[in-house]
Enzyme design. Structure first.
Site, PDB file in Angstrom:
ATOM      1  CE1 TYR A 469      -2.890  -3.254   0.742  1.00  0.00           C
ATOM      2  CE2 TYR A 469      -2.108  -3.119   3.020  1.00  0.00           C
ATOM      3  CZ  TYR A 469      -2.786  -3.800   2.006  1.00  0.00           C
ATOM      4  OH  TYR A 469      -3.360  -5.026   2.268  1.00  0.00           O
ATOM      5  CG  HIS A 470       3.994   1.781   1.304  1.00  0.00           C
ATOM      6  ND1 HIS A 470       4.955   1.023   1.939  1.00  0.00           N
ATOM      7  CD2 HIS A 470       3.025   2.011   2.217  1.00  0.00           C
ATOM      8  CE1 HIS A 470       4.574   0.805   3.194  1.00  0.00           C
ATOM      9  NE2 HIS A 470       3.413   1.394   3.384  1.00  0.00           N
TER      10      HIS A 470
END
Length: 548
Positions: A469-470
């Protein structure tokens, strides 16, 4: 009819957009309009920390994007949760407060981005932060963003620290100070046992400002560009298409996936790609949507008994959950305050690495397929991700409408060296989880019990890796031909338009990206004010005849 005008229009009320709105509206002489496609970003589904388990696998406050088929993941499509409400992804994330490594920012500066070295961005991290425990030169204690130690009082933290010591790793109680390498318990963006999203920190305290307009359920269609100048925004709300105009600037903060999408739909991007969709080219900027990248991540999962500190589907767990809810209501503490990814840290895949290139997230629940695949009973998990991947992907549009599906391609493991570094990370993490500290609670290794050889590790990495999730980089800051914004975040070739979010990162930071996204916006506010002051100064000189 008079057209609706504001000094600044902000597209996207996420981690960066809320900072922009809150800070710019501090000046009562400036009018600000914030457009957010999602909802209000409040209520228990956001505020209760452990409620993230509801949002991440669903479309509650979440775009729940899907990637295109990933060649490096054996043709699987990946999953990309992204926040869809005020606060953006800071309203659904694991709240881990990490800034990255100092060398990340020095590298940005070395690429030609003046003003972005570590010593130059550190003041903005400090300005944003209100750390409840750490008081030193690296931290702030008066900013809007509340940063605290976890209030879960989880006994699994002690087991994790014991395992880390057993493997010879240094224990750190601050990953944002003088050093980063080591393992420990993460600090989180909490306030009084509740989530402190960017909206809660920067926006909600100032909702009554007369110069601040916040529009929710407002979906930006395109940026209005006339003669090379961004003059406004077209958006859709309650079935009605509206146009508003910016006297000073349009600030695009829609995130690493949707900022490039909006630019392209507005006619800014690779002219060949735009023309293929019949979009009028306002400015040829080939880097829009390129350089997209993310941290590839693998998760180990283990079954355990229904021991204190774990979540799970069981009678004993259900009884304990009711007790924990009661305690949370009375004290604001206990398991309901968990961010799930309570522990972790930063390791080197090999001694020759100049800085840690692996990050671990130890989770007090069993995570499978982004919590979309459920298992009976209780469990624990441990993520390992590669912090400085070399693989690069793209964001592309599939049509002329904002509603047409995005073509999201992080291109995981395209560079073989990423896979080889993850093999090393796999081995280190597996050894950590096989420590004596965990042996008496782990009942079954669900995914990796029979994985032994390097080839078997490569196979399972391709079978089960995905994002942590980056996502970043799709509107990168730089001075090369593929840069989208300059060091002041101004879009090349279009006046009065900036991009302010994680998409501008030329390279992803070595860690979680929420705190850096907030820092980027804090710094952008100063640059916006400085540039506006320069414009006002020149205009004054023109008026009095000092400039020809």
């Amino acid at each position: 009819m008079n057209k609706m005008e504001f000094d600044y229009i902000i597209i996207g009320g996420g981690s960066s957009g809320c900072v922009l709105a809150g800070r710019l509206s501090e000046d009562p002489n400036v009018s600000v309009c914030l457009l957010e496609v999602g909802g209000g970003g409040d209520g228990w589904k956001v505020e209760v920390p452990c409620a993230a388990v509801i949002s991440i696998p669903t479309k509650i406050n979440n775009w729940a994007f899907e990637t295109v088929s990933q060649k490096g993941l054996n043709g699987r499509k990946g999953y990309q949760p992204r926040g869809k409400c005020l606060g953006g992804s800071s309203a659904i994330n694991a709240m881990v407060y990490i800034r990255g490594n100092a060398q990340d920012y020095d590298h940005w500066a070395a690429l030609g981005n003046d003003g972005w070295s570590y010593q130059e961005v550190l003041p903005y991290f400090i300005k944003s932060e209100n750390n409840q425990r750490i008081h030193n030169a690296y931290h702030g204690n008066e900013g809007p963003l509340s940063v605290t130690d976890l209030q879960s009082e989880n006994p699994l933290q002690a087991r994790y620290l014991a395992a880390a010591k057993e493997q010879g790793y240094k224990i750190l109680d601050d990953f944002n100070g003088a050093e980063q390498e080591g393992l420990g318990v993460y600090q989180v963006t909490h306030i009084n046992g509740e989530r402190c999203s960017s909206a809660r920190a920067y926006l909600f305290p100032h909702r009554e400002r007369k110069n601040l307009t916040v529009e929710i359920h407002a979906q930006t269609q395109r940026i209005l560009i006339e003669n090379g100048v961004a003059v406004g925004v077209e958006y859709k709300q309650a079935g009605q298409v509206k146009q508003i105009y910016a006297r000073r600037e349009v600030l695009l903060s829609a995130g690493a996936m949707q900022s490039p999408q909006i630019l392209m739909l507005s006619g800014v991007g690779d002219q060949h790609e735009l023309m293929a969709h019949g979009i009028q080219v306002k400015h040829h900027l080939p880097g829009v949507g390129k350089n997209f990248h993310d941290h590839p991540d693998f998760i180990f999962g283990y079954k355990v008994d229904a021991i204190p500190g774990t979540f799970g589907l069981s009678l004993k767990g259900s009884i304990d959950l009711f007790k924990q809810i009661s305690r949370y209501r009375k004290e604001g503490k206990g398991l309901i305050t968990t961010n799930f990814a309570e522990c972790g840290g930063f390791l080197k895949s090999s001694p020759e690495q100049t800085l840690p290139n692996l990050q671990l997230h130890f989770v007090v629940a069993l995570v499978d397929n982004h919590a979309r695949t459920m298992h009976m009973g209780h469990g624990i998990s441990c993520h390992v991700c590669l912090l400085n991947p070399k693989s690069r992907g793209t964001i592309k549009i599939s049509g002329v409408s904002i509603d047409d599906p995005l073509l999201i391609d992080p291109n995981f493991y395209d560079d073989e060296s990423d896979l080889e570094e993850m093999v090393k990370g796999f081995k280190l993490t597996q050894k950590l989880m096989q420590s004596n500290a965990f042996k008496d609670i782990i009942k079954k290794d669900l995914f990796t019990a029979d994985v032994q050889t390097d080839e078997e590790i490569r196979h399972i990495l391709r079978e089960r890796s995905d994002t942590v999730y980056h996502p970043v980089g799709s509107c990168k800051m730089g001075v090369d031909d593929m840069a989208v914004v300059d060091a002041r975040l101004r879009v090349y070739g279009v006046q009065n338009l900036r991009v302010v979010d994680a998409s501008i990162m030329p390279t992803v930071v070595n860690g979680n990206t929420n705190a850096p996204a907030i820092m980027i916006a804090e710094k952008a506010v100063d640059m916006i004010r400085q540039d506006q002051a320069s414009v006002a100064f020149i205009e004054k000189k023109v008026r009095v005849g000092e400039v020809a």
